[in-house]
Motif scaffolding. Sequence first.
Motif, PDB file in Angstrom:
ATOM      1  N   ASN A  18      40.254  39.304  26.744  1.00 26.40           N
ATOM      2  CA  ASN A  18      41.001  40.557  26.599  1.00 26.40           C
ATOM      3  C   ASN A  18      40.495  41.543  27.640  1.00 26.40           C
ATOM      4  O   ASN A  18      39.412  42.113  27.510  1.00 26.40           O
ATOM      5  N   GLU A  19      41.269  41.753  28.690  1.00 22.28           N
ATOM      6  CA  GLU A  19      40.819  42.562  29.817  1.00 22.28           C
ATOM      7  C   GLU A  19      40.514  44.000  29.404  1.00 22.28           C
ATOM      8  O   GLU A  19      39.503  44.579  29.802  1.00 22.28           O
ATOM      9  N   ASP A  20      41.398  44.588  28.596  1.00 20.54           N
ATOM     10  CA  ASP A  20      41.182  45.979  28.170  1.00 20.54           C
ATOM     11  C   ASP A  20      39.932  46.111  27.313  1.00 20.54           C
ATOM     12  O   ASP A  20      39.163  47.079  27.439  1.00 20.54           O
ATOM     13  N   TYR A  21      39.736  45.115  26.432  1.00 24.01           N
ATOM     14  CA  TYR A  21      38.546  45.148  25.574  1.00 24.01           C
ATOM     15  C   TYR A  21      37.270  45.047  26.408  1.00 24.01           C
ATOM     16  O   TYR A  21      36.313  45.795  26.204  1.00 24.01           O
ATOM     17  N   LYS A  32      36.859  45.835  29.547  1.00 22.81           N
ATOM     18  CA  LYS A  32      36.651  47.069  30.307  1.00 22.81           C
ATOM     19  C   LYS A  32      35.974  48.135  29.453  1.00 22.81           C
ATOM     20  O   LYS A  32      35.087  48.860  29.915  1.00 22.81           O
ATOM     21  N   ASN A  33      36.380  48.230  28.196  1.00 25.45           N
ATOM     22  CA  ASN A  33      35.792  49.218  27.303  1.00 25.45           C
ATOM     23  C   ASN A  33      34.338  48.886  26.989  1.00 25.45           C
ATOM     24  O   ASN A  33      33.472  49.772  26.950  1.00 25.45           O
TER      25      ASN A  33
END
Length: 860
Positions: A542-545, A547-548
Amino acid sequence: MLRCENIIKDYPTSEEVVHALKGVSLSFRNNEFVSILGQSGCGKTTFLNIIGGLDHYTSGDLIINGKSTRNYKDKDWDTYRNHKIGFVFQSYNLITHQSVLSNVELALTLSGVGKEERKKRAIEALTKVGLKDQIYKKPTQLSGGQMQRVAIARAIVNNPDIILADEPTGALDSSTSIQIMEILKEISKDKLVIMVTHNPELAQKYSSRIIRLSDGEVISDSNPYNEFEELNNSQIDKKTSMSFKTALSLSLNNLMTKKARTILVSFAGSIGIIGIALILSLSNGVQSYIDSVESDTMTAYPIQIQSTTMDMTSMMEAMAGKEESSNEKREDNQIYTRSFVNDVLESIASSKQNNLEELKKYIESEQGKELRENTRAIEYSYGLNLNVYNEDTDSGLIQVSPNGLIDKLGMSDMVDLRSQFMAGTSDANEVWLQLPDSNTLKESEFELLEGSWPQNYNEVVIGVDSDNNITDYALYSLGLLNQDEVVDSYNKILQGDSNEIETTNNKKSYSYEELMNSKFKLVFNCDLFEKVNGIWIDQSDNEDYIKNVVKNAQEVKVVGIIRQKDNTMSSGMLGGIYYSSKMSDYVIEQCENSQIVKEQKENKDINIFTGNSFKSNEKLDFSSLTPQQQMQFASMSQEEMMAYMQTYNDNMNASYESNLKKMGVVNLDSPSQISLYAKDFDSKEALADCIEDYNDLQEENGNSNNVISYSDMVGMMISSVSSVVNMISYVLIGFVSISLVVSSIMIGIITYISVLERTKEIGILRSIGASKKDVSRVFNAETFIIGLTSGCMGIFITILLNIPISTIVASKTGVEHIAKLPWQGAIILILISLVLTLIAGLIPSKYASKKDPVEALRTE
């Protein structure tokens, strides 16, 4: 001009004789447009091929300008096709690796027309068919109609008396067909055009004469030839011949369409030349070189004992063909089986698990005192993969460890396979590496250039080689150079684009300050999992996860620059980031105290990723969900549900131990690898004896499962050097001589493959008048180019290799310029390469020359 008298053509098969033509008798005028109609299999194309000299009649006679062809030899037919016939085929039959202009010029080349005149006449022919502006394009860049017009230009460029067209509009649309027919009709005003077609409408509209065939016989002729018309008794032109320069041009253009293969074949062919050239260069220094590195090599590489190992000695013996001698009586006229595959498979199957936990206890106990005394360092590895990211790059967020560049290049599967077969090799792809725990080992391998050694868990140093170099591979992997650039270049190479790779941000040098300003983020394995509505989900994709997580992760600082020392044998250092064991210990501690690990340890029988027991491997079935599970899924987004399903399926067959490993849990008492660094050559032998004593002790105590198995690859190789040294020059020369023969055979095979690939081209060459010798000359030219390239490449590589070799040997022995290749030897080796490759190509080229042109033209 052209008369057929009772032409019969039979094709014998294994079961019967096929009668293709049954006594065809026809005469043709000097200029008329003749269409031959008939159903498929009636003999139209066979008749056309006989008229064109590609095929030969069984009986009867073909009379050309009043002269019988019954006694024609191959060279007479070649001359006839080149000067009197122009072929136009349904499938165009253009040589794709030649330009439009070169395709048209080819027939003139065989006629011996000069270069300037050739080009002029070819352009004139292309202008007539409306393609003057397309002369430098390749056939693959043209439409079907344009390619057919190129074929017509090639057919008329030599000003032949007869144009033979076999279904020239068969692959074209209606409007393009009309254009082609108009061109042929115009040509028929002063030449004989004979066309085979299935289209009676076009034949009726454009032809001046229609001949119908059925079952190999003429059934009608709309405008038969008047026997009282005079024949043109002009003589056949001079013999055709392809110059070696033309053959070289054809072969070179073909090879340039397969640049990668050509380079690889040339390189493979040059290996033998390189070997002999190196022997000539190093004959006076090889013994001293081996003597000087033997001792250092034995002490520079540790004895590595992995948790999983296989018997490499048995495997190498099996692959080398070694087996115990048999006292079995053997007959001279019998062939016996030697075990090879089974021996190798048994070696692989014999891989065993080493109890390194027990060995570690032994090493640290009083009993292991002798083993410790013979080592200058003992290093323990635990197989911990640190997750490190760089978010401040031109490519956006990238993963530094494990090396994300490998995934971007699509090499992860290959690296995983290699690391499974040869334990430890995957580290060669990483640029985030651990420093030795031992200060002695650390200080013997590296020196501090700037800053300080890591003192805290979040501090690292950048390592460079002994010449202050860091590879662009390391810089790309760390995100200091744009990864997208190298990925794009790699993809271009895979697609066959050999253009020079250009880099826009690759600096030649960096200041210490620039490199030490680099910052990274450390992410724990356990942070890659998120609990959503009571369910653990793997969010690593999960790219967004990610990044966070990275945004809130622990920052890692570069606090120093270290350099590999000159006397380190493990040369070829790529460079990268080095961290201390404090970072590993910190990561292990954080993972141990994480919620997901605690939850898994509290439920040892339940797989927390599936909610089922570890013994259950049932697939996720939504129809059998409990109300509580249904409520959990109902509150999930579609993305969360898909992530959970992926996590569930990926972990369906997991075990308690594999789950803990995935979360980053490490047992410090059970290492995955133990590396024993010997003090010197004798100590290395003593360490092997100590391990043997440990195994004997375990056997005596009834603990055979604790017996250690390992492969000291370096020791295995070096142990036989002393017996080889006295014969090294003879062995190398013999080996290289064999490699020369093997290379020649390989080039012969490649040439044979080229013959198969260029079968249609052979048919095209024969159709425009090339003789068997000309075809043979084309493939001899190809082997000549490969042989010359191999020889020159071998000499060039040797000269390049001599530079570092001379430097190394001088530094070890004090003998200057020990590797220098005499120019006489270089010339002789190039000539040897040429001769061997030409010999290797004789059989394939002969095979090519004997191919039937009709069959060759049918090849797709």
